[in-house]
Scaffold this motif. Structure first.
Motif, PDB file in Angstrom:
ATOM      1  N   ASN A 133       0.828  -1.211   0.000  1.00  0.00           N
ATOM      2  CA  ASN A 133       0.000   0.000   0.000  1.00  0.00           C
ATOM      3  C   ASN A 133       0.860   1.258   0.000  1.00  0.00           C
ATOM      4  N   ASP A 134       0.420   2.219  -0.748  1.00  0.00           N
ATOM      5  CA  ASP A 134       1.092   3.515  -0.774  1.00  0.00           C
ATOM      6  C   ASP A 134       0.039   4.573  -1.074  1.00  0.00           C
ATOM      7  N   PRO A 135       0.060   5.673  -0.361  1.00  0.00           N
ATOM      8  CA  PRO A 135       0.971   6.061   0.709  1.00  0.00           C
ATOM      9  C   PRO A 135       0.586   5.421   2.038  1.00  0.00           C
ATOM     10  N   ILE A 136       1.511   5.498   2.977  1.00  0.00           N
ATOM     11  CA  ILE A 136       1.273   4.942   4.304  1.00  0.00           C
ATOM     12  C   ILE A 136       1.930   5.833   5.354  1.00  0.00           C
ATOM     13  N   LEU A 137       1.227   6.042   6.447  1.00  0.00           N
ATOM     14  CA  LEU A 137       1.808   6.695   7.634  1.00  0.00           C
ATOM     15  C   LEU A 137       1.883   5.632   8.725  1.00  0.00           C
ATOM     16  N   PRO A 138       3.070   5.245   9.155  1.00  0.00           N
ATOM     17  CA  PRO A 138       3.173   4.215  10.193  1.00  0.00           C
ATOM     18  C   PRO A 138       2.714   4.747  11.551  1.00  0.00           C
ATOM     19  N   MET A 139       2.107   3.876  12.319  1.00  0.00           N
ATOM     20  CA  MET A 139       1.721   4.223  13.695  1.00  0.00           C
ATOM     21  C   MET A 139       2.831   3.780  14.635  1.00  0.00           C
ATOM     22  N   ARG A 140       3.118   4.617  15.600  1.00  0.00           N
ATOM     23  CA  ARG A 140       4.120   4.259  16.606  1.00  0.00           C
ATOM     24  C   ARG A 140       3.641   3.091  17.465  1.00  0.00           C
ATOM     25  N   PHE A 141       4.573   2.319  17.935  1.00  0.00           N
ATOM     26  CA  PHE A 141       4.246   1.205  18.828  1.00  0.00           C
ATOM     27  C   PHE A 141       3.498   1.718  20.059  1.00  0.00           C
ATOM     28  N   GLY A 142       2.475   1.005  20.443  1.00  0.00           N
ATOM     29  CA  GLY A 142       1.771   1.339  21.679  1.00  0.00           C
ATOM     30  C   GLY A 142       0.448   2.030  21.475  1.00  0.00           C
ATOM     31  N   ALA A 143       0.084   2.344  20.227  1.00  0.00           N
ATOM     32  CA  ALA A 143      -1.214   2.961  19.972  1.00  0.00           C
ATOM     33  C   ALA A 143      -2.267   1.859  20.022  1.00  0.00           C
ATOM     34  N   ARG A 144      -2.947   1.745  21.138  1.00  0.00           N
ATOM     35  CA  ARG A 144      -3.890   0.641  21.314  1.00  0.00           C
ATOM     36  C   ARG A 144      -5.071   1.071  22.155  1.00  0.00           C
ATOM     37  N   ALA A 145      -6.161   0.315  22.035  1.00  0.00           N
ATOM     38  CA  ALA A 145      -7.381   0.637  22.780  1.00  0.00           C
ATOM     39  C   ALA A 145      -8.217  -0.621  22.877  1.00  0.00           C
ATOM     40  N   GLU A 146      -9.224  -0.541  23.742  1.00  0.00           N
ATOM     41  CA  GLU A 146     -10.121  -1.688  23.928  1.00  0.00           C
ATOM     42  C   GLU A 146     -11.023  -1.895  22.725  1.00  0.00           C
ATOM     43  N   THR A 147     -11.330  -0.797  22.035  1.00  0.00           N
ATOM     44  CA  THR A 147     -12.193  -0.917  20.860  1.00  0.00           C
ATOM     45  C   THR A 147     -11.568  -0.159  19.683  1.00  0.00           C
ATOM     46  N   GLU A 148     -11.933  -0.579  18.490  1.00  0.00           N
ATOM     47  CA  GLU A 148     -11.481   0.149  17.306  1.00  0.00           C
ATOM     48  C   GLU A 148     -12.037   1.563  17.311  1.00  0.00           C
ATOM     49  N   ALA A 149     -13.278   1.691  17.791  1.00  0.00           N
ATOM     50  CA  ALA A 149     -13.934   3.006  17.788  1.00  0.00           C
ATOM     51  C   ALA A 149     -13.135   4.024  18.601  1.00  0.00           C
ATOM     52  N   GLU A 150     -12.510   3.559  19.662  1.00  0.00           N
ATOM     53  CA  GLU A 150     -11.714   4.464  20.491  1.00  0.00           C
ATOM     54  C   GLU A 150     -10.509   4.992  19.706  1.00  0.00           C
ATOM     55  N   LEU A 151      -9.889   4.111  18.960  1.00  0.00           N
ATOM     56  CA  LEU A 151      -8.756   4.544  18.140  1.00  0.00           C
ATOM     57  C   LEU A 151      -9.211   5.504  17.050  1.00  0.00           C
ATOM     58  N   VAL A 152     -10.315   5.159  16.420  1.00  0.00           N
ATOM     59  CA  VAL A 152     -10.831   6.005  15.336  1.00  0.00           C
ATOM     60  C   VAL A 152     -11.200   7.382  15.867  1.00  0.00           C
ATOM     61  N   SER A 153     -11.867   7.428  17.003  1.00  0.00           N
ATOM     62  CA  SER A 153     -12.306   8.726  17.512  1.00  0.00           C
ATOM     63  C   SER A 153     -11.116   9.587  17.928  1.00  0.00           C
ATOM     64  N   SER A 154     -10.013   8.972  18.319  1.00  0.00           N
ATOM     65  CA  SER A 154      -8.841   9.770  18.689  1.00  0.00           C
ATOM     66  C   SER A 154      -8.165  10.375  17.457  1.00  0.00           C
ATOM     67  N   LEU A 155      -8.400   9.775  16.308  1.00  0.00           N
ATOM     68  CA  LEU A 155      -7.794  10.301  15.080  1.00  0.00           C
ATOM     69  C   LEU A 155      -8.701  11.289  14.356  1.00  0.00           C
ATOM     70  N   ARG A 156      -9.994  11.155  14.557  1.00  0.00           N
ATOM     71  CA  ARG A 156     -10.952  11.925  13.750  1.00  0.00           C
ATOM     72  C   ARG A 156     -10.718  13.446  13.789  1.00  0.00           C
ATOM     73  N   PRO A 157     -10.381  14.017  14.962  1.00  0.00           N
ATOM     74  CA  PRO A 157     -10.172  15.474  14.954  1.00  0.00           C
ATOM     75  C   PRO A 157      -8.984  15.913  14.099  1.00  0.00           C
ATOM     76  N   ARG A 158      -8.169  14.980  13.696  1.00  0.00           N
ATOM     77  CA  ARG A 158      -6.940  15.376  12.998  1.00  0.00           C
ATOM     78  C   ARG A 158      -6.846  14.780  11.594  1.00  0.00           C
ATOM     79  N   VAL A 159      -7.991  14.526  10.989  1.00  0.00           N
ATOM     80  CA  VAL A 159      -7.949  13.900   9.663  1.00  0.00           C
ATOM     81  C   VAL A 159      -7.329  14.821   8.620  1.00  0.00           C
TER      82      VAL A 159
END
Lengths: 78, 218
Positions: free
Chosen positions: B61-87
């Motif tokens: 896949n290209d382009p790609i922005l790698p995520m740093r180790f340790g970005a984790r949450a109990e639900t996918e929605a939690e991860l998505v909502s943390s990114l949404r303000p910065r799309v």
């Protein structure tokens, strides 16, 4: 006079692995890349970048030192 | 279950390794996640596993922005909502790294950074001096690199310089290199290494653009 000099320490060249894989691993995976924790916002270079740096270091050091799973929510907030 | 974030893409990929899946954050910003162990201990094995997943995703896949180790949450929605303000930042970041890879040069030897210049002129209070030191720390300049690295830089789209770990290397130079320029960049880097000039340069292999994710997201 008795020679009290310390034994010669290995140079970086001696201890550096033949390839840089582990170095790259630590450098990239632990210190680069997108983070999701916290509401880190920077508008201008300078003061806000200091906050960002502090957050990043806090997260990484916390995991390395304590090894206690995922950081508490809000740990990286400024 | 705990979910780990591995990468940001600009579209849902046609195929992913079976343990991963993609979640659209907003149009043009897609998060790749996968199940993760509950503990996020940064062991070499765990870091290597994270790196290998990112590399696998980047390989297809290209382009790609790698995520740093340790970005984790109990639900996918939690991860998505943390990114949404910065799309918007992420969209710009994806454009920045499109069709490019990161090459890291580690400089062992070579010149040391000159000491901080003495304060002069107006506004030389402690606050200003502190901010000036911070600015120099964030954008260090290697004496002589401007000239020495000119031919190599011609093959790079962007360059970032960091002070290294003094136990290992004096400087780290990151180049964002367009894929079609990778061979030429490597050849020039080899020439530079052979010429020496007292610099000892370790040339890294092309990697996902870890050092070129948006500054606001690091």
């Amino acid at each position: 006079v008795k020679d009290r000099s310390l034994p010669e320490l290995p140079t970086a060249e001696d201890v550096l692995p033949p390839d840089t894989t582990v170095l790259d691993l630590l450098d990239n995976v632990l210190h680069k890349g997108v983070v999701v924790q916290g509401e880190v916002v920077i508008g201008l270079a300078g003061i806000d970048l200091v906050y960002l740096g502090a957050n990043v270091i806090l997260c990484a050091a916390d995991r390395v030192v304590t090894g206690e799973g995922r950081p508490a929510k809000g740990k990286a907030r400024r | 279950m705990t979910w780990s974030a591995y990468a940001i893409l600009d579209r849902v990929p046609d195929a992913l390794p079976p343990e991963l899946h993609a979640v659209e954050v907003e149009a043009g910003v897609v998060l790749v996640v996968g199940p993760a162990p509950q503990r996020a201990d940064p062991t070499i094995e765990a870091l290597r596993a994270h790196d290998s997943v990112v590399r696998a995703v980047a390989g297809a896949n290209d382009p790609i922005l790698p995520m740093r180790f340790g970005a984790r949450a109990e639900t996918e929605a939690e991860l998505v909502s943390s990114l949404r303000p910065r799309v918007a930042i992420l969209r710009d970041g994806l454009v920045r790294v499109r069709d490019a890879r990161q090459v890291t040069l580690r400089v062992r030897g070579g010149p040391e950074e000159p000491p901080d210049p003495p304060p002069s002129g107006r506004g030389t209070g402690p606050g200003r001096r502190y901010l000036e030191r911070r600015a120099r720390a964030l954008s260090p300049r290697i004496p002589g690199w401007e000239e020495l690295g000119r031919d190599l830089r011609a093959h790079a789209r962007e360059e970032k310089i960091e002070r290294g770990d003094p136990r290992v290397e004096r400087w780290r130079i990151y180049h964002l290199v367009t894929r079609s320029e990778l061979s030429a960049h490597r050849a020039e880097a080899e020439r530079l290494r052979e010429r020496g000039h007292g610099w000892k340069i370790v040339i890294g292999e092309p990697a996902p653009p870890w050092a070129f994710v948006p500054e606001e997201m690091r």
